[in-house]
Design a protein around this motif. Structure first.
Motif, PDB file in Angstrom:
ATOM      1  N   GLU A  31      37.348  28.749  38.680  1.00 28.73           N
ATOM      2  CA  GLU A  31      38.713  28.399  38.282  1.00 28.73           C
ATOM      3  C   GLU A  31      38.886  28.464  36.784  1.00 28.73           C
ATOM      4  N   GLU A  32      38.516  29.526  36.218  1.00 28.92           N
ATOM      5  CA  GLU A  32      38.737  29.674  34.789  1.00 28.92           C
ATOM      6  C   GLU A  32      39.284  31.073  34.602  1.00 28.92           C
ATOM      7  N   CYS A  33      40.593  31.177  34.489  1.00 26.35           N
ATOM      8  CA  CYS A  33      41.206  32.500  34.427  1.00 26.35           C
ATOM      9  C   CYS A  33      41.820  32.757  33.066  1.00 26.35           C
ATOM     10  N   ARG A 105      40.838  36.977  37.045  1.00 32.05           N
ATOM     11  CA  ARG A 105      40.517  35.835  37.902  1.00 32.05           C
ATOM     12  C   ARG A 105      39.029  35.629  38.099  1.00 32.05           C
ATOM     13  N   TYR A 106      38.726  34.384  38.238  1.00 33.58           N
ATOM     14  CA  TYR A 106      37.402  33.929  38.538  1.00 33.58           C
ATOM     15  C   TYR A 106      37.545  33.228  39.892  1.00 33.58           C
ATOM     16  N   ASN A 116      44.227  36.820  47.071  1.00 32.14           N
ATOM     17  CA  ASN A 116      44.237  35.735  46.093  1.00 32.14           C
ATOM     18  C   ASN A 116      44.264  36.237  44.645  1.00 32.14           C
ATOM     19  N   GLN A 118      45.668  37.539  41.342  1.00 29.53           N
ATOM     20  CA  GLN A 118      46.971  37.297  40.743  1.00 29.53           C
ATOM     21  C   GLN A 118      47.316  38.401  39.740  1.00 29.53           C
ATOM     22  N   HIS A 133      48.372  32.029  37.162  1.00 23.49           N
ATOM     23  CA  HIS A 133      47.970  30.634  36.965  1.00 23.49           C
ATOM     24  C   HIS A 133      46.549  30.547  36.420  1.00 23.49           C
ATOM     25  N   ASN A 134      46.372  29.768  35.382  1.00 20.95           N
ATOM     26  CA  ASN A 134      45.034  29.374  34.947  1.00 20.95           C
ATOM     27  C   ASN A 134      44.941  27.865  35.119  1.00 20.95           C
ATOM     28  N   GLY A 135      43.986  27.447  35.931  1.00 26.31           N
ATOM     29  CA  GLY A 135      43.821  26.019  36.161  1.00 26.31           C
ATOM     30  C   GLY A 135      43.555  25.732  37.624  1.00 26.31           C
ATOM     31  N   ASN A 136      43.648  24.486  37.976  1.00 25.02           N
ATOM     32  CA  ASN A 136      43.413  24.079  39.363  1.00 25.02           C
ATOM     33  C   ASN A 136      44.325  22.906  39.693  1.00 25.02           C
ATOM     34  N   SER A 158      44.979  30.530  47.918  1.00 22.60           N
ATOM     35  CA  SER A 158      44.933  30.044  46.540  1.00 22.60           C
ATOM     36  C   SER A 158      45.855  28.837  46.351  1.00 22.60           C
ATOM     37  N   ASP A 159      45.401  27.884  45.559  1.00 24.44           N
ATOM     38  CA  ASP A 159      46.226  26.705  45.254  1.00 24.44           C
ATOM     39  C   ASP A 159      47.510  27.098  44.530  1.00 24.44           C
ATOM     40  N   SER A 160      47.445  28.171  43.757  1.00 24.23           N
ATOM     41  CA  SER A 160      48.570  28.580  42.916  1.00 24.23           C
ATOM     42  C   SER A 160      49.836  28.858  43.725  1.00 24.23           C
TER      43      SER A 160
HETATM   44  N1  LIG Z   1      40.435  30.395  37.621  1.00 23.03           N
HETATM   45  C1  LIG Z   1      41.695  30.123  37.677  1.00 23.03           C
HETATM   46  O1  LIG Z   1      42.287  29.488  36.788  1.00 23.03           O
HETATM   47  C2  LIG Z   1      42.243  30.521  38.986  1.00 23.03           C
HETATM   48  C3  LIG Z   1      43.603  29.973  39.314  1.00 23.03           C
HETATM   49  C4  LIG Z   1      43.741  29.535  40.744  1.00 23.03           C
HETATM   50  N2  LIG Z   1      43.298  28.173  40.912  1.00 23.03           N
HETATM   51  C5  LIG Z   1      42.992  30.466  41.700  1.00 23.03           C
HETATM   52  O2  LIG Z   1      42.171  30.060  42.451  1.00 23.03           O
HETATM   53  O3  LIG Z   1      43.233  31.644  41.727  1.00 23.03           O
END
Ligand SMILES: NC(=O)CC[C@H](N)C(=O)O
Ligand SMILES: O=P(O)(O)OC[C@H]1O[C@H](OP(=O)(O)OP(=O)(O)O)[C@H](O)[C@@H]1O
Ligand SMILES: [Mg+2]
Length: 539
Positions: A31-33, A105-106, A116, A118, A133-136, A158-160
């Motif tokens: 979750e680090e995009c 995306r990660y 999933n 983005q 989206h970057n985050g969770n 995906s949560d986004s």
């Molecule tokens: N690494 C992210 O920030 C990914 C964003 C989002 N939570 C996803 O799973 O795609």
């Protein structure tokens, strides 16, 4: 809209299933995009490609770009590195139009599928929306369950995607009204970029967990992206950091800075300074390389190595900290380890065997440098211990007399749910071992970490508000907000008083607590407006 909460028990069951999945896949910190968006340029998609390229370190499992051609959105996305996804130039050429948003995306385990990747895109009967989206989101699971019970059909896991459903279901009259309502329902870490036929929108969570900056091209066009390094590569100037709770709207009239909530505080993720961000990026006025150097110097003072001959940094991310350690001690900063630049980050490889192979392929010891030397090995973090374990052995095999491991951050003990989504402590070496056990496992002659106090001092955020302005929960267990759906997973630590959660903020964070924003003028309606005019003095 009334969204019911999920019962704790159901959430715990769901998390247990997830944890099981995690164990099998040995998931990394994910979750680090990286995200990037630009409005008002003929070369929007190309510029987005270059911007994302500068952010590739933030996610390597998938990439995508959506462009806006006279109100029609077009999406290109795929699995792999940006250069893999856009190998065929026709894919960039297909992204015509004068605005674009992009994402690297990660991925999360079990959701490596292209659905999933983005930016996500939805086609409503009356408009298209694209989202990066970057985050969770920490309440995504319960929101999704409630939305599905009410008939929603999700396209991804995906949560986004939650945000798009919430926007659609809002009864507000305008798009911005709907967006503001949705942003007030989701919780957790988010830097969102949205592209519609009429504008580009950027919103940051009320804690500002993730870095998010505004830039401007010499011709006046605005950019919003994860890191300042992405602005530099495209020749944009830095305008300002997005502030917690802000909602930015960019269209042909320029940039308007509004907010969707006044209940904000500042808790930038300290891991951005420690590991994630590029050394040439600046977050809230603090250059990442300089902060890492200060961490290295503080580490030298806190955890000295009396008989050391040389300092060796672990390429790439700890080279700045190693330079700081060496400068503070007067020891030579030697290249005792070389990195094969064609190997991606190991920390973000999805499986343990892949990670181990990656470390072996990635790092080699320079025998003539380390032979017969007492080595201070400086790294920025120990997460699972994979890297340290291999390189201590490697240095000894190369003839080092002793290897003293010094880590330029505190012991990583607790999971993160705001963006680095380590949902379990099972894999964290620091959560399951004493300092001495860790030292033994990595076969080091000694092992020392930076304290939380010194970390905060080293980052040296130019901030005079409440608290430190940083999130250090992974090290000290003090979470700056509730963690909603994930709460059950930390109940063991709560019972032992090792972990606590601050309530959500109920007051206004004043952006002027960050020195870089002190000269900004706010309009009578509470917004800040900047025209998209050519920057004076630039051709
Ligand atoms: N690494 C992210 O920030 C990914 C964003 C989002 N939570 C996803 O799973 O795609
Ligand atoms: O304890 P571990 O689970 O091994 O994780 C920690 C290591 O991972 C990161 O480096 P990484 O190799 O991902 O990237 P870098 O080349 O950017 O330093 C970090 O800098 C540590 O070296
Ligand atoms: Mg590293």
């Amino acid at each position: 809209m009334a969204i019911k909460g999920l019962e704790q028990q159901q959430i715990a069951q769901r998390l247990a299933r997830q944890t099981e999945k995690t164990r099998v896949n040995v998931r990394s910190l994910n979750e680090e995009c990286g995200i990037f968006g630009v409005w008002g340029r003929q070369d929007a998609a190309q510029l987005t490609y270059y911007g994302l390229h500068a952010l590739q370190h933030r996610g390597q499992e998938g990439a995508g770009i959506v462009s806006n051609n006279k109100g029609h959105l077009w999406q290109e996305r795929g699995l792999g590195l940006l250069s893999d996804v856009f190998r065929d130039p026709a894919r960039i050429e297909a992204l015509t139009g004068t605005a674009a948003i992009g994402h690297v995306r990660y991925a999360t385990a079990g959701s490596h599928g292209v659905e999933n990747i983005q930016p996500l895109m939805v086609n409503f009967h009356d408009m298209q929306i694209s989202l990066a989206h970057n985050g969770n989101l920490t309440n995504a699971m319960s929101l999704r369950k409630d939305l599905e019970e009410e008939g929603a059909i999700f396209q991804s896991s995906s949560d986004s995607e939650i945000l798009l459903h919430l926007i659609r279901r809002s009864k507000a009259n305008t798009f911005v009204g709907k967006l503001k309502e949705a942003l007030n329902i989701v919780r957790g870490g988010f830097a969102f970029l949205l592209l519609t036929p009429h504008g580009m929108y950027a919103a940051l969570d009320p804690h500002a967990f993730r870095p998010f900056v505004v830039g401007q091209m010499p011709e006046g066009n605005y950019i919003v992206t994860s890191e300042t390094a992405a602005l530099d590569v495209i020749g944009a100037r830095f305008v300002r950091d997005v502030q917690p709770g802000e909602l930015l709207a960019i269209d042909d009239n320029g940039l308007t800075i509004d907010s969707y909530t006044k209940n904000t505080t500042l808790n930038i993720d300290s891991m951005e300074y420690i590991y994630f961000a590029r050394p040439d990026s600046t977050i809230y006025g603090v250059n990442v390389h300089k902060a890492r150097k200060r961490m290295g110097a503080a580490l030298a003072a806190e955890q000295p190595v009396p008989d050391a001959d040389i300092v060796v940094g672990v390429p790439n991310s700890s080279l700045s900290a190693a330079a700081g350690f060496a400068e503070a001690t007067g020891l030579p900063n030697e290249m005792g380890l070389v990195k094969n630049q064609y190997i991606a980050r190991t920390f973000i490889e999805p499986t343990q065997d892949k990670r181990e192979r990656a470390v072996r392929m990635k790092l080699s010891a320079v025998k003539d440098v380390v032979r017969d030397k007492n080595v201070v090995l400086v790294d920025d973090s120990i997460v699972r211990g994979t890297t340290s374990m291999f390189i201590v052995r490697m240095l000894k095999e190369a003839g080092a007399k002793s290897v003293h491991v010094r880590i330029a951050s505190p012991i990583f003990k607790f999971p993160s749910f705001y963006g680095i989504d380590m949902q379990t402590t099972k894999e964290l070496m620091g959560a399951n071992n004493t300092l001495d056990e860790m030292r033994e496992k990595i076969e080091a002659d000694s092992l020392g970490f930076l304290s939380v106090d010194q970390l905060v001092k080293a980052i040296d955020l130019p901030y005079d508000g409440q608290g430190t302005g940083l999130t250090t929960a992974y090290f000290d267990g003090h979470y700056p907000s509730p963690i909603y759906d994930y709460a059950a997973s930390l109940s063991y630590f709560v019972a032992k008083d090792l972990v606590d959660f601050a309530p959500e903020p109920t007051t206004t964070y004043h952006p002027r607590q960050v020195s870089s924003l002190r000269n900004e003028e706010t309009l009578a309606d509470g917004t800040i407006h900047l025209d998209s005019q050519t920057i004076q003095g630039v051709e």
